[in-house]
Design a protein around this motif. Sequence first.
Motif, short mmCIF file in Angstrom:
data_model
loop_
_atom_site.label_atom_id
_atom_site.label_comp_id
_atom_site.label_asym_id
_atom_site.label_seq_id
_atom_site.Cartn_x
_atom_site.Cartn_y
_atom_site.Cartn_z
N ASN A 1 -27.30 55.21 -18.76
CA ASN A 1 -26.90 53.97 -19.42
C ASN A 1 -27.65 52.77 -18.87
OD1 ASN A 1 -24.85 53.82 -21.53
ND2 ASN A 1 -23.61 55.06 -20.13
N MET A 2 -28.70 53.01 -18.13
CA MET A 2 -29.50 51.93 -17.54
C MET A 2 -28.63 50.98 -16.71
SD MET A 2 -32.42 52.81 -18.40
CE MET A 2 -32.96 54.11 -19.51
N ARG A 3 -27.65 51.54 -16.05
CA ARG A 3 -26.74 50.83 -15.13
C ARG A 3 -25.83 49.84 -15.86
NH1 ARG A 3 -30.51 49.26 -9.96
NH2 ARG A 3 -30.97 47.42 -11.20
N ARG A 4 -25.72 49.96 -17.19
CA ARG A 4 -24.91 48.99 -17.92
C ARG A 4 -23.46 49.44 -18.05
NH1 ARG A 4 -27.66 45.67 -21.35
NH2 ARG A 4 -25.61 44.70 -21.56
N ARG A 5 -23.20 50.74 -17.92
CA ARG A 5 -21.82 51.25 -17.93
C ARG A 5 -21.68 52.24 -16.79
NH1 ARG A 5 -19.65 53.38 -23.43
NH2 ARG A 5 -17.66 52.63 -22.60
N ARG B 1 -30.00 53.32 -5.99
CA ARG B 1 -29.53 52.01 -6.47
C ARG B 1 -28.74 52.15 -7.77
NH1 ARG B 1 -33.78 48.91 -3.86
NH2 ARG B 1 -34.05 50.07 -1.93
N LEU B 2 -27.84 53.12 -7.78
CA LEU B 2 -27.07 53.37 -8.99
C LEU B 2 -25.59 53.08 -8.77
CD1 LEU B 2 -28.92 56.57 -10.19
CD2 LEU B 2 -28.82 54.38 -11.39
N PRO B 3 -24.95 52.44 -9.74
CA PRO B 3 -23.56 52.04 -9.57
C PRO B 3 -22.58 53.18 -9.82
CG PRO B 3 -24.38 51.31 -11.71
CD PRO B 3 -25.52 51.99 -11.03
N VAL B 4 -21.64 53.34 -8.92
CA VAL B 4 -20.54 54.30 -9.10
C VAL B 4 -19.38 53.79 -8.24
CG1 VAL B 4 -21.33 55.85 -7.23
CG2 VAL B 4 -19.90 56.76 -9.05
N LEU B 5 -18.17 53.94 -8.76
CA LEU B 5 -16.99 53.51 -8.01
C LEU B 5 -16.31 54.76 -7.44
CD1 LEU B 5 -15.00 51.30 -7.10
CD2 LEU B 5 -13.79 51.61 -9.27
N LEU B 6 -16.28 54.86 -6.13
CA LEU B 6 -15.68 56.02 -5.48
C LEU B 6 -14.30 55.64 -4.95
CD1 LEU B 6 -18.90 57.19 -3.61
CD2 LEU B 6 -18.03 57.98 -5.81
N ALA C 1 -10.59 43.16 -3.50
CA ALA C 1 -11.47 44.33 -3.38
C ALA C 1 -12.07 44.71 -4.72
CB ALA C 1 -10.70 45.51 -2.80
N LEU C 2 -11.27 44.69 -5.78
CA LEU C 2 -11.79 45.06 -7.10
C LEU C 2 -12.78 44.03 -7.62
CD1 LEU C 2 -8.66 46.60 -8.83
CD2 LEU C 2 -10.84 47.75 -8.37
N GLN C 3 -12.49 42.76 -7.35
CA GLN C 3 -13.44 41.74 -7.82
C GLN C 3 -14.78 41.89 -7.11
OE1 GLN C 3 -11.40 37.80 -8.93
NE2 GLN C 3 -10.05 38.75 -7.44
N ARG C 4 -14.73 42.16 -5.83
CA ARG C 4 -15.98 42.39 -5.07
C ARG C 4 -16.68 43.65 -5.60
NH1 ARG C 4 -20.38 41.03 -3.44
NH2 ARG C 4 -21.28 42.10 -1.65
N ALA C 5 -15.89 44.68 -5.90
CA ALA C 5 -16.46 45.93 -6.41
C ALA C 5 -17.25 45.67 -7.68
CB ALA C 5 -15.35 46.95 -6.67
N LEU C 6 -16.67 44.92 -8.60
CA LEU C 6 -17.35 44.67 -9.87
C LEU C 6 -18.59 43.81 -9.69
CD1 LEU C 6 -16.68 45.52 -12.89
CD2 LEU C 6 -15.02 46.17 -11.15
N VAL D 1 -20.57 43.86 -7.12
CA VAL D 1 -21.63 44.71 -6.58
C VAL D 1 -22.14 45.66 -7.66
CG1 VAL D 1 -22.12 46.55 -4.89
CG2 VAL D 1 -20.80 44.53 -4.21
N LEU D 2 -21.23 46.27 -8.39
CA LEU D 2 -21.63 47.27 -9.40
C LEU D 2 -22.50 46.64 -10.49
CD1 LEU D 2 -18.22 49.15 -9.76
CD2 LEU D 2 -20.28 50.07 -8.72
N THR D 3 -22.26 45.37 -10.79
CA THR D 3 -22.98 44.74 -11.90
C THR D 3 -24.17 43.90 -11.43
OG1 THR D 3 -21.50 42.83 -11.82
CG2 THR D 3 -20.92 44.59 -13.37
N ASP D 4 -24.39 43.81 -10.13
CA ASP D 4 -25.49 42.98 -9.63
C ASP D 4 -26.77 43.83 -9.59
OD1 ASP D 4 -25.79 40.52 -7.08
OD2 ASP D 4 -27.40 41.75 -7.88
N PRO D 5 -27.82 43.43 -10.31
CA PRO D 5 -29.02 44.29 -10.35
C PRO D 5 -29.69 44.45 -8.99
CG PRO D 5 -29.44 42.16 -11.41
CD PRO D 5 -27.97 42.21 -11.11
N ALA D 6 -29.51 43.49 -8.09
CA ALA D 6 -30.16 43.59 -6.79
C ALA D 6 -29.31 44.37 -5.78
CB ALA D 6 -30.44 42.19 -6.24
N GLU D 7 -28.01 44.16 -5.80
CA GLU D 7 -27.11 44.77 -4.81
C GLU D 7 -26.63 46.15 -5.21
OE1 GLU D 7 -23.95 42.80 -2.26
OE2 GLU D 7 -23.92 41.61 -4.10
#
Length: 615
Positions: A80-84, A110-115, A166-171, A173-179
Amino acid sequence: MTATIRLTMAQALTRYLSRQMTEIDGQRLPIFSGVWAIFGHGNVAGLGEALWQERDRLPTFRAHNEQAMAHAAIAYAKANMRRRFMAATTSIGPGATNLVTAAALAHVNRLPVLLLPGDVFANRIPDPVLQQVEHFSDGTVSANDCFKPVSRYFDRITRPEQIIPALQRALQVLTDPAECGPVTLALCQDVQAEAYDYPESFFEERLWTPRRPRPDRAELAAAAAALKAAKKPLIVAGGGVLYSGASDELARFATQTGIPVCETQGGKSALPDDAPLNMAAIGVTGTGAANRLAAEADLILAVGTRLQDFTTGSWALFAAGKSVIGLNVQAFDAGKHRALPLVADAREGLAELRDALGGWTAPASWTSDAKAGKAAWRKEAQAVTAATNAALPSDAQVIGAVQRSLGAEVILLHAAGGLPGELHKLWQAGSPGSYHAEYGFSCMGYEIAGGLGAKMARPDREVVVMVGDGSYLMMNSEIATSVMLGLKLTIVLLDNRGFGCINRLQNATGSASFNNLLKDARHETLPEIDFVAHAGSLGAIALKAGSIAELETALAQAKTNTRTTVVVIDTDPLVSTGAGGAWWDVAVPEVSERAEVRAARASYDERRKRPTIGD
Ligand SMILES: Cc1ncc(C[n+]2csc(CCOP(=O)(O)OP(=O)(O)O)c2C)c(N)n1
Ligand SMILES: [Mg+2]
């Protein structure tokens, strides 16, 4: 007074996740498309109950192995190109630590996943609970501390209200292209079930749109000046080009400037293989066309790449004296190896750099030389991928058959073994994202579970997984999940009876064949593994192809199947493609009883005398 709603921490978490949105091609979609879950005492009562309540907005999927389900989630984000993204939840102890390898994989790539591993009781009253790792000198440590070095953000939730920041920080990070990378929220099992009066505003729908930082003016001017002074510039396109959706801009940039483009494993398919200035793969597993230019280039414009050793040939690929421009959204990457940094989103950065260059073009002879090199490479590639009657075909010949039978528009997925090198060189990718390589961690066992995630992301595409017998044996259980979920994969299993590529590397460094191919490992009985029966037992349609011709017939059949199909073919463990390629730094022992090792060390020392710009 703020309106509140009384929920358990786990209920608040699932409610929040289901209300985070994204927009893709004008369509508003939940940014989390689901949660992979394997339950145990550490998450079934708390998070399990909350997932059940939210099941219509946030679907739960069951898998067979925690690492594999996280691989599926990670591949989903990549496709999903890191969009979802997806989340993955486990119990405490072994379920949680099974996720650690996948966390590292997401971190590297550098791929987003919530563990969401379960954790021990915050109140400590029943300690030690089943599966609790007791630390003698630190009461705050649990098995989940293993996630810290491999998470971009880690938190342990010991009170229900902590989930709000914690959830706000999680989102973020997950949506930041650099982080961007894995986020781990370790959920103490008692706290999952604890209630709190959460502000209702916390659960309002929120739209996350990707950030596209534009270049700094001074960095842009310096990069444009460096390019204008170059006589032999070369672009290295990495995964960041794909994640930024910069393929069209890259094509425009290359056409306007006449600068040839090479692709890393992560960047392959940024341009279609037949794009006139696409020299295709660069580096250790690169094409002759790309690597010849790399050796001559006086300036490398590295776009969205981590510049790992496979890309740079351990920095021996490039000639001394050349300079590098690092166009990257992450400053850590942009400044590697004394590069002139150009910190920006790939698409924005390329567009502004193109403007800044005015009508400047690279010398015409450099561009035409590049095109001639590509044509010559295609002939070499054609020769090694042509059909054969050999009893044991090479990986390259199997790749040729897969390409002829299924075309360039499938999603071709692979991760480890001999295949990544062969596919990087030889696969002719189609549109962006049609080539899915996990070659940051190159994790055996990513392939089948990853295929499942890619298919979830792109149900409209045929997903073709190419996997060696070693990787298959390491992790195959999600074949059953693919059948269960009706997510069809075509799996091509190359059985060379062992760890072929490592055996070849062992020999190349002077060592004897030892402990890699099954026949060279200590055994009482040489195993005859029946992969067809194995895959069939998991619910797949499985068959054996006795030749390249039979493989092509089987793949034509697989195309029409609606259920996961596994096609097994025996291959030659000793052959790999000699054409193309570049040196790779693998340290050879300085002293050894074996003359072959001493000889390999001598040539290793010789190679290391070559100047590098890896400073
Ligand atoms: C989890 C994991 N363990 C070990 C390795 C090191 N390794 C890389 S390739 C390989 C062998 C792979 O065997 P197979 O899948 O059969 O592919 P082949 O080399 O035969 O092409 C090994 C052991 C790895 N990449 N990942
Ligand atoms: Mg093998």
